[in-house]
Scaffold this motif. Structure first.
Motif, PDB file in Angstrom:
ATOM      1  N   MET A   1     -79.717  15.006  53.777  1.00  0.00           N
ATOM      2  CA  MET A   1     -78.471  14.029  54.111  1.00  0.00           C
ATOM      3  C   MET A   1     -78.415  12.880  53.063  1.00  0.00           C
ATOM      4  O   MET A   1     -77.216  12.527  52.909  1.00  0.00           O
ATOM      5  N   GLU A   2     -79.294  12.523  52.612  1.00  0.00           N
ATOM      6  CA  GLU A   2     -79.648  11.530  51.662  1.00  0.00           C
ATOM      7  C   GLU A   2     -79.550  11.990  50.046  1.00  0.00           C
ATOM      8  O   GLU A   2     -79.673  13.019  50.073  1.00  0.00           O
ATOM      9  N   ARG A   3     -79.099  11.169  49.127  1.00  0.00           N
ATOM     10  CA  ARG A   3     -78.932  11.789  48.016  1.00  0.00           C
ATOM     11  C   ARG A   3     -80.475  11.875  47.326  1.00  0.00           C
ATOM     12  O   ARG A   3     -81.261  11.393  47.384  1.00  0.00           O
ATOM     13  N   VAL A   4     -80.191  13.191  46.686  1.00  0.00           N
ATOM     14  CA  VAL A   4     -81.492  13.709  45.993  1.00  0.00           C
ATOM     15  C   VAL A   4     -81.408  13.635  44.387  1.00  0.00           C
ATOM     16  O   VAL A   4     -80.371  14.215  43.811  1.00  0.00           O
ATOM     17  N   GLY A   5     -82.140  13.215  43.695  1.00  0.00           N
ATOM     18  CA  GLY A   5     -82.145  13.140  42.312  1.00  0.00           C
ATOM     19  C   GLY A   5     -82.802  14.541  41.634  1.00  0.00           C
ATOM     20  O   GLY A   5     -82.397  14.967  40.839  1.00  0.00           O
ATOM     21  N   HIS A   6     -83.563  14.930  42.144  1.00  0.00           N
ATOM     22  CA  HIS A   6     -84.309  16.486  41.760  1.00  0.00           C
ATOM     23  C   HIS A   6     -84.959  17.077  43.040  1.00  0.00           C
ATOM     24  O   HIS A   6     -85.583  16.185  44.128  1.00  0.00           O
ATOM     25  N   PRO A   7     -84.879  18.348  43.167  1.00  0.00           N
ATOM     26  CA  PRO A   7     -85.448  19.264  44.209  1.00  0.00           C
ATOM     27  C   PRO A   7     -86.640  18.919  44.612  1.00  0.00           C
ATOM     28  O   PRO A   7     -87.147  19.097  45.896  1.00  0.00           O
ATOM     29  N   SER A   8     -87.627  18.435  43.571  1.00  0.00           N
ATOM     30  CA  SER A   8     -88.992  18.174  43.746  1.00  0.00           C
ATOM     31  C   SER A   8     -89.280  16.905  44.715  1.00  0.00           C
ATOM     32  O   SER A   8     -90.407  16.824  45.150  1.00  0.00           O
ATOM     33  N   GLU A   9     -88.089  16.213  44.953  1.00  0.00           N
ATOM     34  CA  GLU A   9     -88.310  15.058  45.805  1.00  0.00           C
ATOM     35  C   GLU A   9     -88.461  15.328  47.329  1.00  0.00           C
ATOM     36  O   GLU A   9     -89.142  14.681  48.204  1.00  0.00           O
ATOM     37  N   VAL A  10     -87.817  16.677  47.584  1.00  0.00           N
ATOM     38  CA  VAL A  10     -87.949  17.123  48.820  1.00  0.00           C
ATOM     39  C   VAL A  10     -88.577  18.248  49.296  1.00  0.00           C
ATOM     40  O   VAL A  10     -89.546  18.380  50.128  1.00  0.00           O
ATOM     41  N   VAL A  11     -88.847  19.106  48.064  1.00  0.00           N
ATOM     42  CA  VAL A  11     -89.580  20.462  48.527  1.00  0.00           C
ATOM     43  C   VAL A  11     -90.483  20.782  47.252  1.00  0.00           C
ATOM     44  O   VAL A  11     -90.517  20.116  46.055  1.00  0.00           O
TER      45      VAL A  11
END
Length: 526
Positions: A343-353
């Motif tokens: 839901m929040e802004r993500v700069g790069h997918p590596s920040e989440v997965v």
């Protein structure tokens, strides 16, 4: 006497002057064609006269001080039919191999002379554009072999008329029927030093490749299935010749599975059936496909996946625009767009997965035609798909009725399970005796004391319990019936047991020997 005068008083003649016939010998040799300037040189082409023919040699007068000779390998190289046609006294064109051998003869070659003559002819044809008519002598995998006089020319397969080619991909299928047939050709390349002579049938009859391609493009349409043969291979795909025009089967269109190189599946000359998938008239290119004629395993696997479904996926790759995940128990991959990660802004997918991580994901889109699956991590707990999740649960459970009935039934089952759990807990509690070093339950002790008092001391001054009387009446048989002997015996046994129990409890209740015993009146026996 140094000088002599003629009888007529003419001019004087020196004694050492050569005779007139000696002075005129050089002139005489030149007049007869036998002068020093007429000596044959290697590579000369001369016209001679046949003076003798034997089984081993042919003697030829080439207007030299010695006869010319055709023998050995050069004699064997002459076509037998041509050799039979030679006659003594006939002019013949020859090539000077050696000006003089050990026997003084001029070594000559008939075939080399004819070759030189043919080279001059094809060079003239190349300049003028004149066509040459000959016949097909043979073939190889690249094209046709044709004789041009004593020369052998080559017609590449791409320059042979499409109307001459047979069906099939192998050279035998394509060219075997052309053997011995007349063919009209145009010279397009001559190289004496390399013995190279290239000819074209299409150029000779005005059948250009562009004209053929134009005709083919006009007759082809996307979706057509056509047959052709593999003409060449490249790292990026295979070229397939269709009626004389090459189309490209890209590497990605060879198979539904991954292919490293076209040679893994096809080979040059192999006949194929392909589907036309694109026609670029501006660039004059034809796109072909092999895999479109095969069943698509992707479709079969993706048909089991529904939009809105929850799946387990393992992250396989990360890009700037999202993460790719392989769906559990399949080899299908879907894309989790970066906007669907959180839901929040993500700069790069590596920040989440991270790669290798297995997650619960939501299928949000299916594109069967483009073979694309859209996944979402952010919508796993979305209320938007709550009804779909409940329907999926109902489907997996295989129950009947509405969702409300299922939920009510589930709640009732939970309550029943809870009651059963409580009952089991009480039963276990009753079954387990407390340890000796633990404090006994006060209520339990009081109940035990009351029971002991009732059992040891019968009531003396209290009225008997009405319930007890009812019980005695219930036990005693009716007055008009004979008492049951067995029942009396059981009562006596019970009384004896009760007396034994009372004696045991009385003994247990008596004080120790150093204390004064209490005087109790013995209970009345009924």
């Amino acid at each position: 006497m140094e000088e002599m005068k003629s009888q007529q008083g003419g001019e004087a003649i020196r004694e050492n002057s050569p005779p007139a016939e000696i002075m005129d010998m050089e002139t005489l040799l030149a007049q007869e064609g036998l002068g020093l300037g007429n000596i044959p040189e290697r590579g000369d082409i001369r016209t001679g006269v046949i003076t003798a023919i034997t089984s081993n040699e042919i003697l030829i007068d080439v207007q030299s001080k010695a006869d010319g000779l055709i023998a050995g390998r050069e004699l064997d190289g002459i076509n037998p039919q041509t050799l039979k046609g030679f006659q003594v006294g006939e002019d013949i064109l020859v090539y000077v191999l050696e000006p003089e051998d050990n026997n003084g003869h001029v070594v000559l070659s008939y075939t080399r002379a004819q070759e030189e003559k043919d080279w001059e002819k094809v060079e003239s044809s190349l300049e003028t554009g004149e066509a040459i008519t000959t016949f097909v002598e043979g073939y190889n995998k690249g094209g046709l072999l044709v004789p041009v006089g004593q020369l052998r020319g080559f017609v590449p397969g791409s320059l042979v008329s499409v109307f001459r080619e047979g069906d099939g991909g192998s050279p035998e299928d394509r060219w075997s029927e052309a053997i011995g047939k007349e063919i009209t050709l145009k010279v397009i390349e001559v190289d004496r030093s390399r013995q190279r002579l290239i000819l074209s049938e299409r150029d000779a009859i005005g059948e250009t490749r562009e004209a053929i391609k134009d005709q083919l493009l006009d007759n082809l349409a996307v979706g057509d299935r056509v047959s052709g043969y593999v003409s060449s291979l490249a790292d990026f795909g295979a070229f397939v010749n269709i009626q004389g025009v090459d189309g490209l089967v890209h590497l990605s269109e060879l198979s539904w599975d991954h292919v490293d190189h076209p040679s893994d599946l096809v080979k040059v000359g192999q006949e194929l059936e392909v589907e036309v998938i694109s026609i670029d008239e501006d660039k004059r290119r034809i796109g072909l496909s092999m895999r479109r004629l095969l069943d698509n395993p992707w479709i079969e696997k993706a048909e089991e996946i529904k939009e809105g479904q929850l799946i387990q996926g393992t992250i396989t790759n990360l890009t700037d625009f999202g993460a790719f995940a392989r769906i559990e128990n399949t080899d299908l991959e879907g894309l989790i767009h970066i906007s669907e990660l959180s839901m929040e802004r993500v700069g790069h997918p590596s920040e989440v997965v991270s790669v290798g991580e297995t997650l619960a994901l939501r299928v949000i889109s299916l594109d069967m035609e483009r073979h694309r699956i859209g996944l979402s991590l952010e919508k796993v707990d979305s209320d938007e798909f709550a009804e779909i999740d409940l329907e999926k649960i109902q489907e997996e459970l295989g129950g009947e009725g509405s969702l409300e009935d299922m939920l009510s039934s589930a709640e009732a089952d939970e309550d029943a399970d809870a009651e059963g759990t409580d009952a089991d807990a009480e039963a276990e509690k009753d079954a387990v005796e407390p340890l000796t070093d633990e404090e006994p339950d006060a209520d339990a002790d009081e109940e035990e004391e009351d029971e002991e008092e009732d059992a040891v001391e019968p009531p003396t001054d209290e009225e008997p319990d009405a319930d007890a009387e009812v019980d005695e009446d219930a036990v005693e048989p009716p007055a008009d019936e004979e008492p049951d002997a067995d029942a009396d015996e059981e009562e006596e046994d019970e009384d004896e047991d009760a007396e034994g129990t009372e004696e045991a409890e009385k003994d247990a209740a008596e004080p120790s020997s150093d204390e004064e015993p209490e005087e109790d009146s013995p209970p009345d026996e009924e």
